[in-house]
Scaffold this active site. Structure first.
Site, PDB file in Angstrom:
ATOM      1  CB  CYS A 378      -1.105   0.003   1.191  1.00 21.68           C
ATOM      2  SG  CYS A 378      -2.375   1.046   1.041  1.00 21.68           S
ATOM      3  CG  HIS A 516      -3.688  -3.873   2.677  1.00 19.02           C
ATOM      4  ND1 HIS A 516      -2.846  -3.351   3.465  1.00 19.02           N
ATOM      5  CD2 HIS A 516      -4.303  -2.818   2.403  1.00 19.02           C
ATOM      6  CE1 HIS A 516      -2.628  -2.046   3.610  1.00 19.02           C
ATOM      7  NE2 HIS A 516      -3.652  -1.621   2.743  1.00 19.02           N
ATOM      8  CD  GLU A 518      -1.622  -6.752   4.630  1.00 19.23           C
ATOM      9  OE1 GLU A 518      -1.781  -5.437   5.481  1.00 19.23           O
ATOM     10  OE2 GLU A 518      -1.197  -6.804   3.692  1.00 19.23           O
TER      11      GLU A 518
END
Length: 546
Positions: A378, A516, A518
């Site tokens: 990001c 993102h 994750e």
């Protein structure tokens, strides 16, 4: 018919209700039971999207674009259930919905009150979020005794009656503090917490007791007697060095069996072999790597919960121990990059605000110039583009308009228009509200052939989750590409830049992603981007020690 497990907490906050609820979900799922999770947050914010990380920790983004509590990340990592907007709601959302109904005249002139209107709305939200599951595990945020939680507790009390005794189970998580001068665990706080819960009208069926040491049998019997639960339903939750040990810890004490018995569910025996294998991988690494985590909120790692877990997952799947070194980007601004010299890889995560950005850019420059594996997520990708523009493309004053409105080279700018998951065009301006106005949720990304990104993912099209207002400025992108920046991923409809990298002959592993990753990593499968990143760190570690 869906059955419900309600999880409450007492004595103090931050006891780990989310981990306990997620662990129970993992065990029940291993028994062939379809589970889902809900989180009820008693704060008045509509969602946590505009809350400070220091106040709330991480904001977890779901596939459908909801900005939610970080516990939903635990739910997705521990089970196969996918969370959505329906799985997390707040006091703010409930009141907003009730007030809108009142304005539309749906209450037919009645006086709108907490009971029944607010509690009825809470119940309808719970039931809607639980649809399609065999068991819905509902975590009530806050601590029993807080004023803010009372409407939620009243709503679940009513559901206990309306759904029936065999369709509801109440679990209360509490604390047994150890007093060194007395040399014993104290049960009185737990007794008072349960007393408070019973005064509301809820009798817990199971007590999960957080403690730093095993609970003696006589103390268990005492808790059971004075809290009106069966002795076998007093379950100790001992401190663990990994959250992934908690499912096994609870299963060993037959929590899942007690819950199934209470709910009248016949299910196969639990199979936790997946978790056992993960723990073995975690505890028996073949090598170790040191990763520099250059961020702004490094004193509060809860702000990066999913990212830290994703790195741990990559460690499990590469048989390595990932040592994360949290480095304050402002300190790098002051003291320079010497602290990075012993690192095997560098990571710059997402974030907001100008503070510390120059330190992050300095770390990115160090990674690029010294060929240290780099992953920018990001803001970490955006600043990688800024650094490349300044130091490679000759745009000395390049920056993001988020930080410098008048920069002569706005390589990063506000996204004014994009297509959402359904194809609907969303538009924003500088004057738009902060809450719920970012590019959020799952978005398709097309990966270019012959790129590192394409090799890592093994596919030409991926879906990843986003949370951002700013993007690479396409009007300047061609100039950056001419200087060697590789745009390896783009949004198919709007052509927004989603991934960048450096060519293999320039840098061994340098990747930035606007999304993102994750948020979609889990311990069972990991995530290809993090796994490849840690492998690159291992390769550098081996070469430097070689």
């Amino acid at each position: 018919m869906t059955k419900y497990v309600f999880v409450t907490g007492g004595v103090v906050s931050s006891l780990g209700k989310g981990i306990a609820a997620a662990s129970l979900g993992a065990i029940l799922e291993s028994r062939g039971i379809k589970v889902t999770h809900l989180k009820l947050d008693p704060y008045i914010n509509v969602d946590p999207g505009t809350m400070s990380p220091f106040q709330h920790g991480e904001v977890f983004v779901t596939e459908d674009g909801a900005e939610t509590d970080l516990d939903l990340g635990h739910y997705e990592r521990f089970t196969s259930a996918k969370m959505s907007k329906r799985n997390n709601f707040t006091t703010g959302q409930i009141y907003e919905a009730v007030i809108k109904k009142e304005r539309r005249g749906e209450y037919l002139g009645k006086t709108v009150q907490v009971i029944p209107h607010i509690t009825d709305e809470i119940k309808s939200y719970v039931k809607r979020g639980a649809e399609g599951a065999d068991v819905a595990i509902v975590e009530v945020g806050g601590t029993v005794g807080d004023i803010e939680s009372l409407p939620f507790l009243e709503a679940i009390r009513q559901m206990g009656i309306e759904e029936g005794r065999n369709a509801t189970c109440f679990i209360h998580l509490t604390l047994l503090p150890y007093i060194p001068t007395a040399g014993e665990l104290k049960t009185k706080p737990t007794q008072h917490s349960v007393k408070e819960l019973r005064e509301i009208g809820i009798q817990p069926d199971i007590l999960l007791c957080r403690a730093d040491r095993s609970i003696p049998a006589d103390e268990r019997r005492k808790i059971a007697l004075f809290c009106n639960v069966m002795p076998e339903a007093v379950i100790e939750c001992l401190d663990a060095d990994s959250i992934y040990k908690i499912p096994g810890q609870l299963h060993d004490q037959m929590l899942d069996e007690i819950v199934c018995h209470k709910l009248g569910i016949l299910a196969r025996a639990a199979d936790l072999s997946v978790w056992e294998n993960l723990i073995r991988a975690l505890e028996n690494p073949k090598q170790a790597v040191d990763i520099a985590f250059v961020g702004k909120y490094v004193d509060l790692t809860e702000s990066y919960k999913s990212l830290i877990e994703a790195l741990n997952h990559a460690g499990m799947h590469t048989e390595s121990k990932v040592n994360i070194h949290y480095l304050d980007s402002e300190e790098i601004e002051r003291s320079g990059c010497a602290v990075l010299e012993k690192m095997d890889a560098i990571l710059v995560p997402g974030g907001f605000g100008k503070r510390g950005t120059e330190g992050k850019i300095a770390a990115i420059r160090y990674a690029r110039e010294n060929k240290v594996p780099y992953l920018g997520i990001c803001l970490g990708m955006q600043l990688a583009v800024v650094e490349f523009a300044r130091d490679v493309a000759g745009m000395a004053e390049a920056h993001s308009t988020e930080f410098e409105r008048e920069t002569p080279f706005p390589v990063i700018g506000l996204i004014t228009e994009w297509a959402d998951r359904s194809g609907k065009v969303e538009k924003r301006s500088e004057d738009s509200d902060l809450g719920g106005t970012m590019r959020l949720g799952g978005q398709v990304c097309k990966l270019a052939d012959g790129t590192l990104a394409r090799e890592v993912y093994g596919s030409g099209e991926i879906m990843e989750r986003h949370r951002h207002r700013y993007e690479v400025n396409n009007t300047l992108l061609a100039q950056l590409e001419e200087k060697g920046l590789v745009v390896s991923g783009r949004a198919p409809v709007t052509d927004l830049c989603e991934m960048v990298e450096l060519p293999a002959d320039v840098h061994p592993w340098f990747v930035g992603c606007q999304f993102h990753p994750e948020f979609t990593s889990n311990p069972r499968k990991g995530h290809p981007l993090f796994t490849a990143y840690v492998k690159a760190a291992i390769a550098r570690h081996s070469a430097s020690r070689g």
